[in-house]
Scaffold this active site. Structure first.
Site, PDB file in Angstrom:
ATOM      1  N   ARG A  84      38.406 -60.188 -10.269  1.00  0.00           N
ATOM      2  CA  ARG A  84      38.678 -61.350 -11.883  1.00  0.00           C
ATOM      3  C   ARG A  84      40.035 -62.405 -11.383  1.00  0.00           C
ATOM      4  NH1 ARG A  84      39.423 -55.854 -14.154  1.00  0.00           N
ATOM      5  NH2 ARG A  84      37.843 -55.798 -15.579  1.00  0.00           N
TER       6      ARG A  84
ATOM      7  N   LYS B  39      43.006 -55.053 -15.768  1.00  0.00           N
ATOM      8  CA  LYS B  39      42.718 -54.782 -17.858  1.00  0.00           C
ATOM      9  C   LYS B  39      43.409 -53.511 -18.594  1.00  0.00           C
ATOM     10  CE  LYS B  39      39.048 -58.407 -18.648  1.00  0.00           C
ATOM     11  NZ  LYS B  39      37.650 -58.164 -19.717  1.00  0.00           N
TER      12      LYS B  39
ATOM     13  N   HIS C 153      34.040 -66.592 -11.764  1.00  0.00           N
ATOM     14  CA  HIS C 153      33.481 -65.079 -11.720  1.00  0.00           C
ATOM     15  C   HIS C 153      32.372 -65.326 -11.297  1.00  0.00           C
ATOM     16  CE1 HIS C 153      33.849 -62.248 -15.262  1.00  0.00           C
ATOM     17  NE2 HIS C 153      32.858 -62.199 -15.206  1.00  0.00           N
TER      18      HIS C 153
ATOM     19  N   ARG D  86      32.924 -63.193  -8.419  1.00  0.00           N
ATOM     20  CA  ARG D  86      32.707 -61.546  -8.701  1.00  0.00           C
ATOM     21  C   ARG D  86      31.270 -61.295  -8.733  1.00  0.00           C
ATOM     22  NH1 ARG D  86      35.784 -57.786 -11.162  1.00  0.00           N
ATOM     23  NH2 ARG D  86      35.363 -56.972 -13.321  1.00  0.00           N
TER      24      ARG D  86
ATOM     25  N   HIS E 215      35.400 -51.401 -13.784  1.00  0.00           N
ATOM     26  CA  HIS E 215      34.970 -51.507 -15.214  1.00  0.00           C
ATOM     27  C   HIS E 215      35.295 -50.416 -15.289  1.00  0.00           C
ATOM     28  CE1 HIS E 215      31.376 -54.577 -14.374  1.00  0.00           C
ATOM     29  NE2 HIS E 215      33.084 -55.072 -14.491  1.00  0.00           N
TER      30      HIS E 215
ATOM     31  N   TYR F 296      23.571 -54.753 -14.028  1.00  0.00           N
ATOM     32  CA  TYR F 296      23.904 -55.102 -12.513  1.00  0.00           C
ATOM     33  C   TYR F 296      22.335 -54.616 -11.941  1.00  0.00           C
ATOM     34  CZ  TYR F 296      28.321 -57.871 -12.610  1.00  0.00           C
ATOM     35  OH  TYR F 296      29.485 -58.610 -12.730  1.00  0.00           O
TER      36      TYR F 296
END
Length: 309
Positions: free
Chosen positions: A153, A177, A249, A252, A275, A284
């Site tokens: 990110r 995150k 992004h 990414r 994730h 995806y």
């Protein structure tokens, strides 16, 4: 109570500043609506009041994703009030989340990424530039290489320490995150691009004191995401990639898409992207449809029409 909630999110859950600001905006907007409705403020809201607020957002044309985000903030706020014994109920408990239509992520083809990488590399190596221009083109080249090689990110990229270039391992740790750490690959081309950029900073003592791999012009902190996005779009425009089709992004997404197109396991891609849930990565899988169809057609014993009963 909004202030108390935000303090709890910061102190106990380590919420980032951007997250706290988003919660504040959403909760204060709901509070204003409810006071105007005569409901006595957000802390005293009932289910009907909150439903009216969400219906109002829909009437104003807010996307389902925006409505869902605000409902999520409300849910967490009222759970906090319940945990603190401020309320004995949760008025959001029976409110259904708006159905979100999840679009496919934009990504670049491998050919487009190759053009972008080659343009960034060529511009970084070109002579007859001012020192400032040399640093900027070298930084852009390194940014493109890093984004495509790592799938980071942009917020993670800007916080990278300069010390990762001193390591010889093909992986490094990054904190994503929620403060979760994960291993991220680093290609030789990305490492070399980063080293070439850092060599241009060696004559400035401030650069040696700044811990970030990509510092801002004053070396007081990391370079702004908007600056990197602007330079990336400008480079893309010079190799025929429309500005609206390119962002950090998007690279990414290209990282993830191209890995899957070339046979990578979905679970591996999930780990590389950071994730928490495989369902986030499954967006995806559209890129795998053609490859999986060919795989089944080639290898399944009933795939050939002559074998069907």
């Amino acid at each position: 109570m909004i202030e108390a909630f935000l303090e709890m999110m910061s102190a106990e859950r380590g919420a980032a500043l951007n997250t706290l600001q988003s919660y504040r905006r959403d909760l204060e907007d709901a509070d204003r609506f409810l006071r105007a409705r005569g409901a006595g403020g957000l802390h005293a809201a009932q289910t009907a009041d909150l439903s009216a607020y969400l219906h109002g957002l829909e009437a104003q044309g807010f996307a389902a994703s925006s409505q869902a985000r605000r409902l999520s903030a409300l849910r967490q706020f009222f759970r906090f009030l319940f945990a603190e014994n401020v309320r004995s109920d949760d008025p959001t408990g029976v409110i259904s989340s708006p159905k979100k239509q999840r679009g496919l992520p934009r990504h670049l083809s491998m050919e487009a990424v190759s053009r972008l990488l080659e343009t960034a590399r060529r511009e970084a190596l070109e002579g007859k530039k001012s020192p400032a221009q040399a640093r900027r083109t070298a930084r852009t080249h390194a940014i493109v290489e890093f984004l495509y090689a790592t799938g980071l990110r942009i917020s993670e990229l800007t916080r990278l320490p300069a010390t990762i270039l001193h390591r010889e391992e093909p992986f490094f740790m990054v904190k994503g995150k929620g403060g979760k750490e994960r291993l991220v690959p680093l290609s030789d081309s990305a490492r070399h691009a980063g080293q070439a950029y850092r060599m241009l900073l060696e004559g400035d003592e401030r650069a040696r004191q700044c811990p970030f791999l990509f510092p801002d012009d004053s070396f007081s902190g990391p370079v702004a995401r908007q600056v990197l996005a602007r330079d990336l779009k400008a480079t893309g425009a010079r190799c025929g990639i429309a500005a609206e089709s390119l962002s950090p992004h998007v690279l990414r997404h290209a990282f993830a898409t191209h890995l899957l197109e070339n046979g990578a396991d979905l679970r591996v891609v999930q780990q590389l992207l950071g994730h928490a849930d495989i369902s986030t990565t499954q967006i995806y899988t559209h890129v795998m449809d053609e490859r999986l169809h060919a795989l089944v057609s080639a290898h399944h014993p009933l795939a050939a029409s002559g074998n069907r009963q």
